[in-house]
Design a protein around this motif. Structure first.
Motif, short mmCIF file in Angstrom:
data_model
loop_
_atom_site.label_atom_id
_atom_site.label_comp_id
_atom_site.label_asym_id
_atom_site.label_seq_id
_atom_site.Cartn_x
_atom_site.Cartn_y
_atom_site.Cartn_z
N GLY A 1 94.54 34.80 -74.92
CA GLY A 1 93.52 35.09 -75.93
C GLY A 1 92.22 35.53 -75.30
O GLY A 1 92.12 35.73 -74.09
N THR A 2 91.22 35.68 -76.15
CA THR A 2 89.88 36.05 -75.72
C THR A 2 89.00 34.80 -75.78
O THR A 2 88.94 34.13 -76.81
CB THR A 2 89.29 37.13 -76.64
OG1 THR A 2 90.17 38.26 -76.62
CG2 THR A 2 87.91 37.56 -76.18
N TYR A 3 88.35 34.50 -74.68
CA TYR A 3 87.51 33.32 -74.58
C TYR A 3 86.09 33.72 -74.16
O TYR A 3 85.89 34.78 -73.58
CB TYR A 3 88.07 32.33 -73.55
CG TYR A 3 89.42 31.81 -73.94
CD1 TYR A 3 89.55 30.61 -74.63
CD2 TYR A 3 90.59 32.50 -73.61
CE1 TYR A 3 90.80 30.12 -75.00
CE2 TYR A 3 91.84 32.03 -73.97
CZ TYR A 3 91.94 30.84 -74.66
OH TYR A 3 93.17 30.37 -75.02
N THR A 4 85.15 32.85 -74.46
CA THR A 4 83.77 33.04 -74.03
C THR A 4 83.35 31.82 -73.23
O THR A 4 83.53 30.68 -73.69
CB THR A 4 82.83 33.20 -75.24
OG1 THR A 4 83.25 34.34 -76.00
CG2 THR A 4 81.39 33.42 -74.79
N ALA A 5 82.84 32.06 -72.03
CA ALA A 5 82.28 30.98 -71.22
C ALA A 5 80.76 31.01 -71.39
O ALA A 5 80.14 32.07 -71.31
CB ALA A 5 82.63 31.16 -69.75
N GLN A 6 80.19 29.86 -71.67
CA GLN A 6 78.75 29.72 -71.76
C GLN A 6 78.32 28.74 -70.69
O GLN A 6 78.90 27.66 -70.56
CB GLN A 6 78.33 29.22 -73.14
CG GLN A 6 78.71 30.17 -74.26
CD GLN A 6 78.46 29.57 -75.62
OE1 GLN A 6 79.00 28.52 -75.94
NE2 GLN A 6 77.63 30.22 -76.41
N ILE A 7 77.30 29.13 -69.91
CA ILE A 7 76.82 28.30 -68.82
C ILE A 7 75.36 27.96 -69.10
O ILE A 7 74.54 28.86 -69.33
CB ILE A 7 76.95 29.01 -67.45
CG1 ILE A 7 78.43 29.34 -67.16
CG2 ILE A 7 76.38 28.16 -66.34
CD1 ILE A 7 78.81 30.73 -67.52
N PHE A 8 75.06 26.66 -69.09
CA PHE A 8 73.71 26.18 -69.36
C PHE A 8 73.21 25.35 -68.18
O PHE A 8 73.99 24.64 -67.56
CB PHE A 8 73.70 25.29 -70.60
CG PHE A 8 74.29 25.93 -71.83
CD1 PHE A 8 73.51 26.71 -72.66
CD2 PHE A 8 75.63 25.73 -72.15
CE1 PHE A 8 74.05 27.30 -73.80
CE2 PHE A 8 76.18 26.31 -73.29
CZ PHE A 8 75.38 27.09 -74.12
N VAL A 9 71.92 25.42 -67.91
CA VAL A 9 71.27 24.50 -66.98
C VAL A 9 70.16 23.82 -67.77
O VAL A 9 69.18 24.46 -68.14
CB VAL A 9 70.72 25.21 -65.73
CG1 VAL A 9 70.08 24.19 -64.79
CG2 VAL A 9 71.82 25.97 -65.00
N TRP A 10 70.38 22.54 -68.06
CA TRP A 10 69.45 21.76 -68.87
C TRP A 10 68.79 20.67 -68.03
O TRP A 10 69.23 20.35 -66.92
CB TRP A 10 70.18 21.08 -70.01
CG TRP A 10 70.66 22.00 -71.09
CD1 TRP A 10 70.41 23.33 -71.26
CD2 TRP A 10 71.51 21.63 -72.18
NE1 TRP A 10 71.03 23.80 -72.38
CE2 TRP A 10 71.72 22.78 -72.97
CE3 TRP A 10 72.12 20.44 -72.57
CZ2 TRP A 10 72.49 22.77 -74.12
CZ3 TRP A 10 72.89 20.44 -73.71
CH2 TRP A 10 73.07 21.58 -74.49
N ALA A 11 67.76 20.05 -68.60
CA ALA A 11 67.08 18.94 -67.92
C ALA A 11 68.03 17.76 -67.74
O ALA A 11 67.98 17.08 -66.72
CB ALA A 11 65.85 18.52 -68.71
N SER A 12 68.93 17.52 -68.71
CA SER A 12 69.96 16.49 -68.61
C SER A 12 70.98 16.75 -69.71
O SER A 12 70.73 17.56 -70.61
CB SER A 12 69.38 15.08 -68.73
OG SER A 12 68.98 14.83 -70.07
N VAL A 13 72.10 16.04 -69.69
CA VAL A 13 73.11 16.20 -70.72
C VAL A 13 72.54 15.79 -72.08
O VAL A 13 72.82 16.41 -73.10
CB VAL A 13 74.39 15.40 -70.39
CG1 VAL A 13 75.38 15.44 -71.55
CG2 VAL A 13 75.04 15.95 -69.12
N GLY A 14 71.69 14.77 -72.10
CA GLY A 14 71.09 14.30 -73.34
C GLY A 14 69.79 14.99 -73.72
O GLY A 14 69.24 14.73 -74.77
N ASN A 15 69.30 15.88 -72.84
CA ASN A 15 68.03 16.57 -73.09
C ASN A 15 68.25 18.07 -72.92
O ASN A 15 68.26 18.58 -71.80
CB ASN A 15 66.96 16.08 -72.11
CG ASN A 15 65.63 16.78 -72.31
OD1 ASN A 15 65.48 17.67 -73.14
ND2 ASN A 15 64.65 16.40 -71.51
N PRO A 16 68.43 18.80 -74.03
CA PRO A 16 68.77 20.23 -73.93
C PRO A 16 67.60 21.15 -73.63
O PRO A 16 67.64 22.33 -73.99
CB PRO A 16 69.38 20.51 -75.31
CG PRO A 16 68.67 19.57 -76.22
CD PRO A 16 68.46 18.32 -75.41
#
Length: 125
Positions: free
Chosen positions: A96-111
């Motif tokens: 299938g077709t997938y989308t990868a999204q990559i984030f760098v946040w302050a923490s897992v609980g702080n977006p």
């Protein structure tokens, strides 16, 4: 910019970018791989501040219907001027077709975003 995401491969995004993947090839801006082949999603992050910075490196993989197939992260702290190449793996189980999204946040609980997110298409045969 607090964090920088640095180019590692031929796939680039305006202003920052980079994603590298094993067992995948890049064609016309879309990554291609096959079912059962492990893929590594890797970026370089660098702390350009004059102080230590905690962070969470988050990789989310969605199918074409927006269903999340994989969500993984690592956390850590980068000292001033330090860089790191975090990596998360994903093994597709269906074509299938997938989308990868990559984030760098302050923490897992702080977006609070420390850098702009990256988005990329992955075609799985």
């Amino acid at each position: 910019m607090i964090f920088a995401v640095v180019v590692l491969s031929s796939m680039t995004y305006p202003g920052y970018s980079q994603v590298t993947k094993s067992n995948a090839t890049l064609e016309n801006g879309v990554w291609h791989t096959t079912v059962g082949k492990q893929v590594q999603v890797t970026t370089d992050v660098a702390n350009g501040q004059d102080r230590a910075q905690p962070f969470a490196y988050i990789v989310q993989i969605e199918n074409q219907d927006g269903v999340v197939y994989s969500l993984s992260w690592i956390t850590g702290t980068l000292d001033a001027g330090q860089s790191l190449s975090p990596s998360q793996s994903w093994t597709p189980t269906a074509p299938g077709t997938y989308t990868a999204q990559i984030f760098v946040w302050a923490s897992v609980g702080n977006p609070d975003a420390l850098s702009p997110p990256l988005t990329m298409k992955i075609m799985v045969d």
